[in-house]
Each structure stands twice: as C-alpha cells, then as structure tokens.
Design a protein around this motif. Structure first.
Motif, short mmCIF file in Angstrom:
data_model
loop_
_atom_site.label_atom_id
_atom_site.label_comp_id
_atom_site.label_asym_id
_atom_site.label_seq_id
_atom_site.Cartn_x
_atom_site.Cartn_y
_atom_site.Cartn_z
N LYS A 91 18.66 -29.12 53.84
CA LYS A 91 18.52 -29.26 52.38
C LYS A 91 17.49 -28.23 51.87
N THR A 122 18.86 -24.48 52.27
CA THR A 122 19.89 -24.07 51.32
C THR A 122 19.38 -24.14 49.89
N GLU A 123 18.73 -25.27 49.53
CA GLU A 123 18.38 -25.47 48.12
C GLU A 123 17.12 -24.69 47.70
#
Ligand code: GDP
Ligand code: IMO
Ligand code: MG
Length: 426
Positions: free
Chosen positions: A169, A172-173
């Motif tokens: 998470k 990617t974010e």
C-alpha cells in the motif's frame, strides 16, 4: 586491554577503522553494533588497502571473532560483495559471525531511500542511498525481517502476511512504485538465506556468555559519528541509528557494564558528507587544500567531503553525549604544510552577537552562526615518520594539548598517516 568502544566523534570518516584495526590486535572479540553499509571504513596495513562497509574492521587478524550485532542493518547483496572482495584480498573470514537478530535491508528499502533523496524538494539529507533510513523505520514499526526469519518458512510467511499488505500500500500509493508479490519476496529470501548461511551465529548467546566468563577482551566498533546520531546529532541531517558510545550496549548483546572505556576518534579538522549544518565549514581555497591533501572523498559513495576547521564546540558536546573517555586524533599530518591552523572555540550569532560556547541543538538556527576562531602556528614539518610523542615539533604538541584542554579529555592516540604503523600512543 580493557573492553573498549570506538566511536566517531564528528560526522563520520574520522579514521575509526584505522583505530579499530590497531586496537583489534589485542582484542578477542570485535562487535559492530549499529549502522549498515552506509559506512565506508579503510584500513591500510601490510602494504594493502582494505575497505570495509559492514564487516568489522578487526577482521585482518586471525583467531578473532568478528560479530555483526543485532543493532545493525544488513544489505545482503552488499554483504556478499564485501565478503567476496575481502576473500580475494586474502582475508580469512572464518571468524566472521552475523547476528540472527540483525535486520535485513530489502530492495524496497533502497528504492524508497533513492526515491526520497531524488524527489526531495526541501529537506534533502544526502543519504548514501543504501536503504538505511527505510530499514530502521520498518524495524521500529515492527514490520522488518530479521536474518533468523530466512531459515523458518512458517515464521517468514506469517510475517509476510502482516508486512506485505502494508508495504505494498505504501509503495504504490505513496511512492508510485511496483508491488512486491509474496513469490518475489520468498525468492529473494531464499537467495539471502544462502548468502548468510556460512556466517549466521545461532549460538551467539553461548558465545557471548563464554567470552564474558573467560574474561575475553571485547572491542565495540561504531560506524558514522556522534553528530550523525539519530537522537543527539544534527537532526534531521543524521543517520537512523545510535553511533554514540551508549549504542554499543544496545546493538551488541552486551550491557553497559561490559564497557570500560570509549575512545572517540576525531580528525584534526572536520569533514562532513551530505547535507546539514557545519558552522566551521571552509567553502574556500583552504577547505579545498584540506580536501586535496586529506583525500577527502567518501569510501562508499565517492562524494567529496566538505571540510572545515576543528570545531571544539561540537566536539565538547560529542565528549558528553558520546560518553567519550579519551580521544584518538587522526590526520594531523594533513596540516604539515599549513602556516596557521584555526580552531573554532565558540559560535557567534550574527543577529545579536550572542556567543555560544555550549552546542546549540536547534540546528535550523545554525545558518545564523559564525565560528569564533583561535589561531595556532603550524609546524611546517613532515610528521608522517614520527612515532614518539616527544619527537613531535613543539607547535604540534601545543595544538594537541590545547585541544585536550578545550575538550576536557586526554588524547591517547595521535595518528600521523593512514598506515597502521603511522601511529603515536601516549
Ligand atoms: P572511518 O569511516 O572513520 O573508518 O574513516 P574512512 O576510512 O572513511 O576515512 C578515513 C581516511 O583517512 C581513510 O582513507 C584512511 O586511510 C585515512 N587516514 C586515517 N588516519 C589517517 C591519518 O592519520 N593521516 C592520513 N593522512 N590519513 C589517515
Ligand atoms: P562511516 O562509518 C560519513 C551520512 C550521509 C548522510 C547521513 C544519512 O564511514 O564514518 P544514511 O545513508 O546513513 O541514511 O545517510 O549520514 N553518513 C556518513 N557520513 N561517514 C559515514 O560512515 C556515514 N554514514 C552515513 O552522508 O549525510
Ligand atoms: Mg568512512
């Protein structure tokens, strides 16, 4: 010899490896207690130059245990390369041991370190991009892998159940990077298990206990320096571990009672690599002269080191928070052709003239500070062949003894060249 910690007393690269190598001759056990392959340590002996990053600088002697402790972070590919290079130089690594509790730097840690440095608009730290900060971040967030996890597939999978969703998470974010699949991480871990297999010391508790009971001499090797300490250094322009003397009691597996003395290694001037305040920096011809004569380029990254006069304000602070009981002064030979040498004895605030003799810890205010210097006459003589303190020129002795007075601790070792032999013990 007493159980001794070798600590960098400035911003790293003080010549710790040279001093560690010298003291290692009389030690049985050498323990690296923090940091990772951000360190670049040079030992010159027997006509050869050896470069260490993670492996303790005491490795050149036979029959010593050289232990990479739990407080370190290890980048497996770099560790493998370092062992390969040392073996090719004829170094016997049969005494090398790695703690199963040392933390592993994964590729995503180095990627995040690189990304943060390359994309920092403000607040760039100038790290070595070896994943140090992101690895310690995960360690303290309790989502890091330890070397022992590589040898237990059940534990590894259980940990990855927790780590991977969080990590992916974030990758990617926050960073716009690729995810890491479980298969990919497991394949990496399989490779890492083989890299460390000959060196992991599952029996370290017995090893440390035996050494203690048999009265073996322990040398604790610090990396970086007090001014890069995450709690006491020029935060946030620091590394992510505790190089101070107290760090040895945390990262080695031995408690504070095992430590008899702490030797702070300091150059006769100051250098710094990367960003961050440096009040006595010489961004001029004199700084360039020190850089050229002192060959001030990083061992790990090749970056030029910023140079400046000896700073007694930060150094007095380093004596206190680093727990230093004495100092090894290195690279005094770099001043052999200098007619005058300055020492920074205080800081003056350019806004109101206020003078600081005690180190001001709000480093964002350092841009307003200027150094107050005391000028010493140089010795204009080659010191590199001198082995006896009394044979030093008077002006060199005056310089050394004035530094002792300013620091409040003795200078027990004076180094007059990179070679193991170029050393004066007092
Ligand atoms: P460390 O990270 O503290 O171990 O230090 P580095 O190895 O990064 O940098 C110190 C450099 O100075 C190395 O190239 C050493 O070989 C060299 N060196 C150490 N002591 C002396 C000295 O007394 N005089 C000179 N001229 N060079 C030295
Ligand atoms: P040795 O052991 C000098 C500096 C980096 C950067 C800051 C943070 O050879 O003395 P990091 O990669 O640790 O997150 O970088 O710390 N730095 C060093 N400077 N000598 C070192 O090690 C260093 N290790 C890290 O340049 O400013
Ligand atoms: Mg270094």
């Amino acid at each position: 010899m007493k159980n001794t910690v070798v600590v960098g007393a400035q911003w790293g690269d003080e010549g710790k490896a040279k001093i560690t190598d010298l003291l290692a001759e009389k030690a049985d056990f050498i323990i690296r207690y923090q940091g990772g392959c951000n360190a670049g340590h040079t030992v010159v002996a027997n006509g050869q130059t050896y470069k260490f990053h993670l492996i303790p600088s005491g490795t050149l002697y036979e029959n010593k245990i050289c232990f990479i402790g739990a407080g370190t972070v290890v980048l497996p590919e770099y560790f493998e390369q370092e062992t390969r290079e040392l073996i090719s130089q004829g170094v016997n690594l049969s005494g090398l041991r790695v703690s199963p509790l040392a933390t592993i730097t994964m590729p995503y840690h180095t990627e995040v370190d690189g990304y943060s440095e390359d994309n920092a608009q403000k607040g760039k730290i100038g790290t070595t991009k070896k994943g140090i900060g992101p690895t310690y971040t995960d360690k303290y967030a309790r989502i890091a892998l330890k070397i022992q996890d590589l040898y237990n597939l059940e534990t590894l999978n259980e940990k990855l159940d927790i780590i991977l969703p969080l990590k992916n998470k974030q990758l990617t974010e926050v960073y716009g990077m690729e995810q890491y699949s479980r298969e990919k991480v497991l394949a990496l871990c399989e490779k890492y298990a083989e890299i460390f297999r000959p060196y992991v010391w599952f029996d370290w508790q017995k090893g440390l206990e035996d050494a203690k009971n048999e009265g073996k001499t322990v040398l604790f090797e610090g990396a970086q320096g007090v001014m890069l300490d995450v709690d006491y250094g020029t935060y946030p322009f620091v590394t992510s571990s505790n190089p101070i003397g107290g760090g040895a009691a945390v990262g080695s597996g031995y408690g504070p009672k095992m430590i008899d003395e702490v030797i702070g290694v300091a150059k006769a001037y100051v250098t710094r690599v990367g960003e961050g305040p440096f009040v006595s920096e010489l961004a001029n011809e004199t700084g360039h002269k020190i850089q050229t004569i002192g060959h001030e380029f990083g061992v790990t990254t090749g970056r030029p080191r910023r140079c400046g006069w000896f700073d007694a304000v930060t150094m007095r602070y380093a004596v206190l928070v680093g727990g230093l009981t004495s100092v090894a002064l290195t690279k005094i030979d770099v001043f052999d052709t200098f007619e005058e040498i300055n020492v920074c004895i205080a800081y003056r605030d350019t806004r109101d003239g206020k003078v600081y003799e005690t180190y001001p810890t709000d480093v964002f205010m350092h841009k307003y500070l200027e150094p107050v210097y005391e000028t010493h006459k140089g010795w204009c003589q080659d010191l590199t062949g001198i082995r006896d303190y009394d044979a030093l020129p008077e002006n060199a002795k005056k310089y050394i003894e004035r530094l002792e007075e300013l620091l409040g601790v003795g200078i027990s070792i004076v180094s007059v060249g990179p070679d193991r032999e170029q050393t004066i013990f007092r």
